[in-house]
Write an enzyme that holds these catalytic residues in place. Structure first.
Site, PDB file in Angstrom:
ATOM      1  N   HIS A   1       0.845   5.154   1.419  1.00 14.87           N
ATOM      2  CA  HIS A   1      -0.248   5.518   2.298  1.00 14.87           C
ATOM      3  C   HIS A   1       1.226   7.521   2.384  1.00 14.87           C
ATOM      4  O   HIS A   1       2.300   7.561   2.272  1.00 14.87           O
ATOM      5  CB  HIS A   1       0.384   5.324   4.015  1.00 14.87           C
ATOM      6  CG  HIS A   1      -0.165   5.786   4.768  1.00 14.87           C
ATOM      7  ND1 HIS A   1      -1.904   6.042   5.025  1.00 14.87           N
ATOM      8  CD2 HIS A   1       0.228   7.402   5.958  1.00 14.87           C
ATOM      9  CE1 HIS A   1      -2.044   7.262   5.571  1.00 14.87           C
ATOM     10  NE2 HIS A   1      -1.240   7.498   6.417  1.00 14.87           N
TER      11      HIS A   1
ATOM     12  N   SER B   1       5.307   6.705   2.467  1.00 17.17           N
ATOM     13  CA  SER B   1       5.454   5.421   2.465  1.00 17.17           C
ATOM     14  C   SER B   1       4.623   4.500   2.182  1.00 17.17           C
ATOM     15  O   SER B   1       3.594   4.704   1.769  1.00 17.17           O
ATOM     16  CB  SER B   1       4.976   5.082   4.277  1.00 17.17           C
ATOM     17  OG  SER B   1       5.276   6.319   5.044  1.00 17.17           O
TER      18      SER B   1
ATOM     19  N   ASP C   1      -2.765   0.757   8.444  1.00 14.19           N
ATOM     20  CA  ASP C   1      -1.500   0.941   7.487  1.00 14.19           C
ATOM     21  C   ASP C   1      -0.063   0.700   8.973  1.00 14.19           C
ATOM     22  O   ASP C   1       0.446   1.255   9.585  1.00 14.19           O
ATOM     23  CB  ASP C   1      -1.763   2.534   8.094  1.00 14.19           C
ATOM     24  CG  ASP C   1      -2.672   3.331   6.467  1.00 14.19           C
ATOM     25  OD1 ASP C   1      -3.065   4.848   6.539  1.00 14.19           O
ATOM     26  OD2 ASP C   1      -2.568   2.334   5.551  1.00 14.19           O
TER      27      ASP C   1
ATOM     28  N   ASN D   1       1.034  -1.302   0.062  1.00 19.99           N
ATOM     29  CA  ASN D   1       0.164   0.105   0.295  1.00 19.99           C
ATOM     30  C   ASN D   1       1.215   1.202  -0.152  1.00 19.99           C
ATOM     31  O   ASN D   1       1.950   1.427   0.661  1.00 19.99           O
ATOM     32  CB  ASN D   1      -0.931  -0.483   0.616  1.00 19.99           C
ATOM     33  CG  ASN D   1      -1.931   1.021   1.058  1.00 19.99           C
ATOM     34  OD1 ASN D   1      -2.760   1.572   0.333  1.00 19.99           O
ATOM     35  ND2 ASN D   1      -1.833   0.983   2.431  1.00 19.99           N
TER      36      ASN D   1
END
Ligand code: GRF
Length: 202
Positions: free
Chosen positions: A107, A134, A143, A105
């Site tokens: 972020h 990130s 997260d 992912n």
């Protein structure tokens, strides 16, 4: 390395991967794009001739049912890695458990600072002088997974959420393309990252 990318919005991170894939030497390919709504970013998939699917969150009675339908679509493509980039939903456990640790992912903050759906706004609200971008491995937390890569981005006094996000996004895109390259070449091993971060079993 085959990728399915999930988006909810404009898909600028998706576009960065599609543009990187134009280079024959780039060791990864986006094989399909998925969205939880009629996302503008699906236009990038169309432009690059990449199949896309939409599993509208609003069509389902529960997160779990949406997750099951989403997983069914992802399994059609059976990607090496699932990339969340601008997906504004938490992946239901049914999806995480089926695909972990092959889910990453992007972020727009320097995790573990400012997790969640409003990382940019939260950094501004906190008066932070710097934030970041990130790339993490997705687990069932918010997260909270192992960090693959991250980089600091300055916050300027006159920043708005938009101006700060626009400064973060290019960093995010660069980190994402590099992370995918590192996964494809084995420089990064998701299994190793995930087991290393798991607390020792009691
Ligand atoms: C990105 O900053 C992503 O990290 C966050 O929302 C933004 C989506 O941008 N979740 P895009 O859809 O990739 O342009």
């Amino acid at each position: 390395l085959s990728l399915v990318v999930l988006i909810s919005g404009g898909g600028s991170n998706l576009r960065a991967l599609l543009e990187a894939s134009r280079d024959a030497d780039f060791p990864a390919r986006v094989i399909a794009v998925g969205a939880d709504r009629e996302a503008d970013g699906l236009a990038h998939a169309e432009e690059f001739g990449i199949p896309s699917f939409t599993v509208p969150y609003s069509s389902f009675d529960s997160r779990a049912e949406w997750g099951a339908a989403l997983l069914e679509q992802i399994r059609v493509w059976n990607p090496d890695v699932l990339v969340l980039s601008g997906l504004m939903r938490l992946l239901p456990p049914v999806v995480v458990d089926a695909l972990s640790p092959r889910i990453i992912n992007t972020h727009p903050a320097y995790l573990p600072e400012f997790p969640g759906a409003h990382g940019v706004r939260d950094a501004l609200a906190a008066g932070a002088s710097q934030t970041g971008a990130s790339i993490i491995v997705v687990d069932n937390g918010v997260d909270a997974g192992p960090i693959i890569s991250q980089e600091r981005v300055p916050v300027l006094p006159e920043d708005t959420e938009h101006s700060l996000h626009e400064r973060i996004k290019p960093v995010e895109r660069r980190l994402l393309v590099q992370a995918v390259r590192d996964l494809a070449t084995g420089t990064i091993d998701l299994e190793a990252l995930s087991t290393a971060s798991r607390p020792p079993a009691e």
